[in-house]
Design an enzyme around this catalytic site. Structure first.
Site, short mmCIF file in Angstrom:
data_model
loop_
_atom_site.label_atom_id
_atom_site.label_comp_id
_atom_site.label_asym_id
_atom_site.label_seq_id
_atom_site.Cartn_x
_atom_site.Cartn_y
_atom_site.Cartn_z
CB SER A 1 -0.95 0.00 1.20
OG SER A 1 -0.21 -0.15 2.40
NE ARG B 1 -0.82 -1.97 -5.28
CZ ARG B 1 -0.62 -2.98 -4.42
NH1 ARG B 1 -0.48 -2.72 -3.14
NH2 ARG B 1 -0.58 -4.22 -4.84
CD GLU C 1 17.93 5.22 3.21
OE1 GLU C 1 18.12 5.00 1.99
OE2 GLU C 1 18.69 5.92 3.89
#
Length: 91
Positions: A14, A17, A40
């Site tokens: 999620s 994207r 990071e």
């Protein structure tokens, strides 16, 4: 991390994207490593995101090795907080 497994971290789909990328500085968690893992998060989009404590940002994949190996003995062993590199920059 036990000496017969190693770990890989991958960004949750999620977030990926939305062009957010999470990466480990070295790409994997070595067998025998103990301590906090530094990673990071990079925003590759033009949007602003709010991340909140406890939010799932990645998945940890554990891979079983065919045999036990020597444990990690590097300078980051037993890290208790994010650790930056040291030394002089290259020219």
């Amino acid at each position: 991390m036990p000496c017969d497994v190693m770990g890989f971290v991958q960004t949750k789909g999620s977030l990926a994207r939305g062009f957010l990328m999470l990466q480990l500085c070295d790409g994997q968690i070595d067998p025998g490593y103990q301590g906090k893992v530094t990673f990071e998060i990079v925003n590759l989009s033009e949007f602003y995101y709010s991340l909140v404590p406890g939010m799932a940002v990645a998945r940890l994949f554990i891979l079983e090795l065919s045999e036990e190996v020597e444990p990690y003995k590097g300078r980051y062993q037993n890290a208790s907080k994010p650790t930056a590199m040291t030394g002089e920059p290259r020219e």
